[in-house]
Design a protein around this motif. Structure first.
Motif, PDB file in Angstrom:
ATOM      1  N   VAL A  34       0.849  -1.172   0.000  1.00 24.90           N
ATOM      2  CA  VAL A  34       0.000   0.000   0.000  1.00 24.90           C
ATOM      3  C   VAL A  34       0.893   1.232   0.000  1.00 24.90           C
ATOM      4  O   VAL A  34       2.025   1.211   0.511  1.00 24.90           O
ATOM      5  N   LEU A  35       0.418   2.300  -0.639  1.00 29.20           N
ATOM      6  CA  LEU A  35       1.121   3.576  -0.589  1.00 29.20           C
ATOM      7  C   LEU A  35       0.598   4.333   0.627  1.00 29.20           C
ATOM      8  O   LEU A  35      -0.507   4.870   0.617  1.00 29.20           O
ATOM      9  N   LYS A  36       1.414   4.367   1.669  1.00 27.28           N
ATOM     10  CA  LYS A  36       1.007   4.983   2.931  1.00 27.28           C
ATOM     11  C   LYS A  36       1.305   6.480   2.896  1.00 27.28           C
ATOM     12  O   LYS A  36       2.427   6.900   2.614  1.00 27.28           O
ATOM     13  N   THR A  37       0.316   7.277   3.199  1.00 26.62           N
ATOM     14  CA  THR A  37       0.464   8.729   3.196  1.00 26.62           C
ATOM     15  C   THR A  37       1.316   9.175   4.378  1.00 26.62           C
ATOM     16  O   THR A  37       1.004   8.871   5.531  1.00 26.62           O
ATOM     17  N   MET A  38       2.403   9.902   4.087  1.00 28.28           N
ATOM     18  CA  MET A  38       3.295  10.399   5.131  1.00 28.28           C
ATOM     19  C   MET A  38       3.162  11.913   5.302  1.00 28.28           C
ATOM     20  O   MET A  38       3.462  12.452   6.363  1.00 28.28           O
ATOM     21  N   GLU A 390       4.865   6.494   1.109  1.00 25.95           N
ATOM     22  CA  GLU A 390       5.880   5.444   1.109  1.00 25.95           C
ATOM     23  C   GLU A 390       5.219   4.081   0.915  1.00 25.95           C
ATOM     24  O   GLU A 390       4.165   3.801   1.502  1.00 25.95           O
ATOM     25  N   VAL A 391       5.816   3.258   0.052  1.00 28.58           N
ATOM     26  CA  VAL A 391       5.295   1.918  -0.194  1.00 28.58           C
ATOM     27  C   VAL A 391       5.637   1.021   0.989  1.00 28.58           C
ATOM     28  O   VAL A 391       6.812   0.876   1.352  1.00 28.58           O
ATOM     29  N   GLU A 392       4.621   0.434   1.588  1.00 24.44           N
ATOM     30  CA  GLU A 392       4.818  -0.469   2.730  1.00 24.44           C
ATOM     31  C   GLU A 392       4.035  -1.748   2.502  1.00 24.44           C
ATOM     32  O   GLU A 392       3.091  -1.795   1.715  1.00 24.44           O
TER      33      GLU A 392
END
Length: 411
Positions: A34-38, A390-392
Motif C-alpha cells: 500500500v502507498l502509505k500517506t506520510m 511510502e510503499v509499505e
C-alpha cells in the motif's frame, strides 16, 4: 464402459480441487502493498499508481493497496492480460476481440472514430532471426465492423530490423514511422535511421519509402545521435513526430576514466517532423536551448502528449528544472525551478518523473539495508510538495526489495 463412470466423474473434481488449492496457496503467500500517506492529503494521490514488477507480473500500488488484474483472471484471460498490458490495448480487446487476435504492439495501432488499423512486422519479437520485409496491414471500419488485410513489401535489407514507432491514417492514406536498425552484430544494434512509409489503403500499395532522418552519424570528430520521443497517447491521431538530437565531441578516454553526463556536448535540440506535409522544424527558443544544454547530474525525462512537450531535469545538487512547451505554437508555456534537494536527501534519489497538468510526480528510491520506495507530488505553480507517500507491506513486515519502475496517473 459403466465401470469407468466413477473415475470419469471424479477426475474433473480432483483437478478443480488441486487448482483451487494451488491458486489459494500461492495467493496467500504473496504480500500486499500500500502507498502509505506520510505528508499531505491522501485525496491528492487518488489517481497515483506506482508500477511494480513482481515475478514478471506488473502490479500497481496505490493508497488503496496493491492490485494485479492478472491474478484474478482465468487462464485464458490471464494470457490476454499479459499480452495486452497497455490500458488502450485492454480496451480494444474488450471492444474488438476478433480483430485484436495476435495484435499486441501498441505502437503499431491507429484508432479514430472511423477506423481501427494495425501494421504487423514479421519476427517482431525475435531480432536474432532475419526479419521479412513484408508488412501486414489490417483495417477495420468502425461503422460497419468490416475488416480487411493486405501485404506490402518494404526496401528493408536482410541484415536490418525495423520496429514501428507510430501509425497515422487520413483520407485513405497511411503513414508508418519505423526505426531501422542493423543486426549484423546482434545483440548489439546500429541505429541506421528513421523511415516513413506512405501506403495507399484504396489501392493497397506502398506509395513511398523514405529515410526522414539518420539515427547516428559521425563527421569532423562530432558524433550525432537522434532518439524518437514516444507520445503518451500512442494510438490516436497525431500530426507530429518528435526527436531529441544531440551533437557530441568524440572524446578518447583511458580505461580508468569515465565519460560524465553531457561531457563533450556541442549542441542539443528538439526536432519536429510534420507527418502529413513532410517538413522539418526545430523548436527554437533560448530558454529551451539553455535547458537542453544544462549539465544534469541525473538526466532528463521528456514526454509528449496532447501537443505538449514536458521536460524535467532532475539534479541532486541544484534545483529541479521543469519546462512545458506547446509544440504547434513553438511556445514555452511553463518554466519553473523547484528546490527539491532536501526531499531527495531525505526520501531518496529520483528514479522516475511524470509531468501531468500542473503537477510533477516523482518516484524516489532510497538505498540501504532496507531500501524504500516512495512517491511525491509537487505543485508546479508554487513548488509546494503536496504529497509524500511510502510503499509499505500491509502486514508491517520490512521490504527486502521490490522492482518499482514507473508511475501512472489516472485521469
Amino acid at each position: 464402459m459403466k465401470r469407468y463412470w466413477l473415475l470419469a466423474t471424479l477426475i474433473p473434481f480432483c483437478v478443480l480441487a488441486l487448482g483451487t488449492y494451488y491458486v489459494s496457496g500461492t495467493g496467500d503467500q504473496k504480500p500486499e502493498y500500500v502507498l502509505k500517506t506520510m505528508k499531505g492529503l491522501e485525496s491528492d494521490a487518488a489517481g497515483l499508481q506506482i508500477k511494480v514488477n513482481m515475478d514478471g507480473i506488473t502490479t500497481t500500488v496505490s493508497t488503496k493497496g496493491s492490485e494485479s488484474e492478472v491474478e484474478q483472471l482465468s487462464y485464458l484471460d490471464r494470457l490476454d492480460a499479459e499480452s495486452y498490458y497497455d490500458d488502450d490495448l485492454k480496451r480494444l480487446v474488450k471492444e474488438h476481440r476478433s480483430f485484436m487476435r495476435g495484435k499486441n504492439d501498441v505502437n503499431a495501432f491507429y484508432e479514430d472514430d472511423q477506423v481501427l488499423a494495425y501494421v504487423a512486422t514479421e519476427a517482431h519479437n525475435d531480432v536474432s532471426k532475419v526479419q521479412s520485409n513484408r508488412l501486414t496491414i489490417s483495417i477495420m471500419g468502425k461503422l460497419d465492423q468490416e475488416t480487411s488485410s493486405f501485404h506490402v513489401l518494404t526496401d528493408k535489407k536482410n541484415d536490418e530490423y525495423i520496429s514501428i514507432h507510430d501509425v497515422q491514417v487520413k483520407d485513405q492514406i497511411m503513414k508508418v514511422l519505423v526505426n531501422r536498425m542493423r543486426t549484423d552484430k546482434y545483440p548489439q544494434f546500429y541505429h541506421v535511421g528513421y523511415d516513413m512509409y506512405t501506403i495507399d489503403l484504396t489501392s493497397k500499395s506502398l506509395l513511398k519509402s523514405e529515410q526522414i532522418l539518420a539515427a547516428e552519424t559521425q563527421s569532423n570528430e562530432i558524433s550525432t545521435t537522434t532518439w524518437y520521443i514516444a507520445g503518451n497517447a500512442q494510438i490516436g491521431p497525431s500530426g507530429y513526430a518528435i526527436f531529441d538530437r544531440s551533437e557530441n565531441k568524440i572524446i578518447d578516454k583511458v580505461e580508468s576514466q569515465t565519460v560524465k553526463r553531457n561531457e563533450g556536448l556541442v549542441n542539443r535540440e528538439i526536432r519536429v517532423y510534420d507527418i502529413w506535409n513532410g517538413q522539418w522544424r526545430t523548436l527554437q527558443s533560448e530558454p529551451l536551448h539553455s535547458f537542453l544544454m544544462e549539465d544534469n547530474s541525473m538526466g532528463m525525462s521528456i514526454q509528449y502528449a496532447n501537443q505538449e512537450l514536458s521536460l524535467a531535469a532532475i539534479s541532486e545538487n541544484k534545483d529541479t528544472h521543469v519546462m512545458v512547451i506547446n509544440v504547434a505554437e513553438n511556445k514555452v508555456i511553463r518554466d519553473v525551478q523547484l528546490p527539491l534537494q532536501a526531499i531527495q536527501k531525505e526520501w531518496g534519489r529520483v528514479n522516475y518523473s511524470v509531468v501531468e497538468k500542473d503537477r510533477l510526480y516523482l518516484l524516489l528510491l532510497m538505498s540501504g539495508h532496507h531500501p524504500k520506495t516512495s512517491a511525491a507530488i509537487v505543485e508546479l505553480q508554487t513548488g509546494n510538495i503536496l504529497y509524500q507517500g511510502e510503499v509499505e507491506r500491509k502486514d508491517q513486515h520490512s521490504i527486502d526489495y521490490i522492482n518499482a519502475n514507473g508511475i501512472k496517473v489516472q485521469k
